[in-house]
Motif scaffolding. Structure first.
Motif, short mmCIF file in Angstrom:
data_model
loop_
_atom_site.label_atom_id
_atom_site.label_comp_id
_atom_site.label_asym_id
_atom_site.label_seq_id
_atom_site.Cartn_x
_atom_site.Cartn_y
_atom_site.Cartn_z
N GLU A 49 0.78 -1.28 -0.08
CA GLU A 49 0.15 -0.02 -0.14
C GLU A 49 1.03 1.29 0.03
O GLU A 49 0.37 2.12 -0.52
CB GLU A 49 -1.01 0.11 1.17
N SER A 50 2.09 1.34 0.60
CA SER A 50 3.00 2.14 0.62
C SER A 50 3.75 2.52 -0.63
O SER A 50 4.37 1.55 -0.99
CB SER A 50 4.00 2.10 1.85
N GLU A 51 3.49 3.62 -1.21
CA GLU A 51 4.29 3.96 -2.55
C GLU A 51 5.29 5.00 -2.16
O GLU A 51 5.83 5.39 -3.14
CB GLU A 51 3.25 4.59 -3.66
N SER A 52 5.81 5.45 -1.06
CA SER A 52 6.78 6.32 -0.90
C SER A 52 8.11 5.77 -1.05
O SER A 52 8.49 4.72 -0.70
CB SER A 52 6.64 7.01 0.67
N VAL A 53 9.13 6.62 -1.33
CA VAL A 53 10.52 6.03 -1.58
C VAL A 53 11.06 6.12 -0.11
O VAL A 53 11.09 7.06 0.34
CB VAL A 53 11.41 7.20 -2.50
N PRO A 54 11.65 4.99 0.31
CA PRO A 54 12.27 5.10 1.44
C PRO A 54 13.54 5.94 1.63
O PRO A 54 14.16 6.01 0.55
CB PRO A 54 12.57 3.51 1.71
N ALA A 55 13.81 6.29 2.86
CA ALA A 55 15.21 6.94 3.31
C ALA A 55 16.25 6.00 3.01
O ALA A 55 16.06 4.71 3.50
CB ALA A 55 15.10 7.60 4.48
N ALA A 56 17.52 6.40 2.53
CA ALA A 56 18.52 5.58 2.49
C ALA A 56 19.06 4.94 3.92
O ALA A 56 18.91 5.86 4.99
CB ALA A 56 19.63 6.20 1.94
N GLN A 57 19.35 3.91 4.23
CA GLN A 57 19.70 3.25 5.45
C GLN A 57 21.17 2.67 5.21
O GLN A 57 21.59 2.43 4.30
CB GLN A 57 18.78 2.16 5.98
N ALA A 58 21.66 2.06 6.62
CA ALA A 58 22.95 1.49 6.34
C ALA A 58 23.08 0.09 5.72
O ALA A 58 21.84 -0.68 6.03
CB ALA A 58 23.54 1.35 7.81
N PRO A 59 23.59 -0.43 5.00
CA PRO A 59 23.50 -1.85 4.47
C PRO A 59 23.52 -2.87 5.58
O PRO A 59 24.24 -2.71 6.69
CB PRO A 59 24.68 -2.00 3.67
N GLN A 60 22.51 -3.87 5.28
CA GLN A 60 22.49 -4.99 6.42
C GLN A 60 22.52 -6.25 5.82
O GLN A 60 21.86 -7.24 6.34
CB GLN A 60 21.16 -4.65 7.29
N ALA A 61 23.16 -6.41 4.61
CA ALA A 61 23.18 -7.55 3.95
C ALA A 61 24.53 -8.42 4.04
O ALA A 61 25.44 -8.07 3.24
CB ALA A 61 22.74 -7.66 2.29
N ASP A 75 9.22 4.83 -9.84
CA ASP A 75 8.43 3.65 -10.40
C ASP A 75 8.81 2.53 -10.06
O ASP A 75 8.34 1.60 -10.25
CB ASP A 75 8.56 3.78 -11.91
N GLY A 76 9.96 2.49 -8.84
CA GLY A 76 10.38 1.44 -8.48
C GLY A 76 10.31 1.41 -6.95
O GLY A 76 10.76 0.37 -6.25
N ALA A 77 9.64 2.17 -6.44
CA ALA A 77 9.26 2.58 -4.90
C ALA A 77 8.90 1.39 -4.29
O ALA A 77 9.08 0.81 -3.13
CB ALA A 77 8.65 3.66 -4.58
N ALA A 80 10.74 -1.60 -2.28
CA ALA A 80 11.11 -1.58 -0.69
C ALA A 80 10.02 -2.40 0.01
O ALA A 80 10.41 -2.98 1.01
CB ALA A 80 10.92 -0.12 -0.43
N ALA A 81 8.96 -2.82 -0.50
CA ALA A 81 7.95 -3.66 0.23
C ALA A 81 7.26 -4.58 -0.47
O ALA A 81 6.24 -5.22 0.09
CB ALA A 81 7.01 -2.59 0.93
N VAL A 82 8.11 -4.91 -1.59
CA VAL A 82 7.17 -6.13 -2.34
C VAL A 82 7.02 -7.18 -1.68
O VAL A 82 8.10 -7.56 -0.94
CB VAL A 82 8.21 -6.42 -3.63
#
Length: 267
Positions: A49-61, A75-77, A80-82
């Motif tokens: 439901e959220s279409e907002s572009v997320p703020a950058a965070q520190a990598p956690q992978a 168009d790719g926002a 982040a929540a797919v």
């Protein structure tokens, strides 16, 4: 008399051929329509439901290198929540979601077990000529290989990987330089650096290399064949993404678009 009989036989044969050809055309048309509906349903199921572009965070992978974070394009926002878990309720083979801005390429990414099933089945397992976008069966699903390969058909209606062909012209990757892949825990961003035709027996399709020197030689080959030139640093320690589709020229020749991992966005 005999000529009349032969003429009637020829007429009947041509009529049967026309009916058969029409049947094949209708089946392909229906398959394409069904595939479009199937992938539209996949996108609806995966969208948040959220279409907002997320703020950058520190990598956690932890399994991937420490790379810069980035902001998703409008168009790719949704990446982040797919909702991959929702898609896996239909098919456990869903690995992630692949998205290329400026194209129709936005599909579930399947994990292949034999490099055959998803040539002929959509993401939900339905038999269909459009097939799916899928990971090479021997590529690591965590995208940590030097060369990760993803396959898809180039459908004549422009769907699946057909639009990869436009990356042969310099202005397209300059305008749309990235490939995004959403997986569990992160969105991976790959910067496009090469596009060319390659034989399936070439190093483009090699998954394992003896050492860094062999990987550097492969990179030289990738660059030398490319019809585009992008100002990117790619070396033996990089993680390459190879997108492969058919050309219609020869059975063993494919069109490939290659990109280098340059960012990781936790999700």
């Amino acid at each position: 008399m005999k000529k009349g009989i032969l003429r009637r036989i020829a007429t009947i044969a041509l009529a049967l051929l026309f009916v058969a050809s029409s049947g094949i055309f209708l089946k392909q048309f229906m398959d394409k329509q069904q595939a479009q509906r199937t992938y539209e349903a996949a996108l609806a199921a995966a969208m948040s439901e959220s279409e907002s572009v997320p703020a950058a965070q520190a990598p956690q992978a932890p399994s991937l290198p420490d790379l810069p974070v980035f902001s998703l394009p409008e168009d790719g926002a949704f990446l982040a929540a797919v909702d991959l878990a929702s898609l896996r309720e239909t098919n456990a083979d869903v690995l992630g979601w692949i998205h290329i801005p400026g194209s129709v390429i936005s599909y579930p990414l399947m994990r292949s077990h034999d490099n055959e099933e998803y040539l002929h089945h959509t993401w939900d397992g339905t038999p269909n000529v459009a097939g799916s976008i899928f990971l090479e069966q021997h590529s690591s699903p965590d995208f940590t290989d030097f060369n990760t390969i993803i396959y898809g058909h180039a459908m004549n209606d422009g769907s699946m990987f057909a639009e990869l062909h436009k990356y042969q012209w310099q202005d397209v990757p300059e305008q749309y330089p990235y490939v995004y892949i959403a997986i569990d825990g992160a969105v991976l961003r790959y910067a496009i650096f090469a596009c060319y035709e390659a034989d399936i027996s070439s190093d483009t399709y090699r998954l394992t290399f003896a050492d860094a020197e062999a990987r550097e030689r492969a990179l030289e080959q990738y660059h030398s064949q490319s019809s585009i030139t992008m100002p990117l640093t790619v070396n033996a320690e990089s993680h390459i993404l190879t997108l492969s589709t058919c050309t219609g020229n020869q059975k063993t020749v494919r069109l490939v678009v290659q990109a280098v991992l340059d960012g990781i966005l936790p999700r």
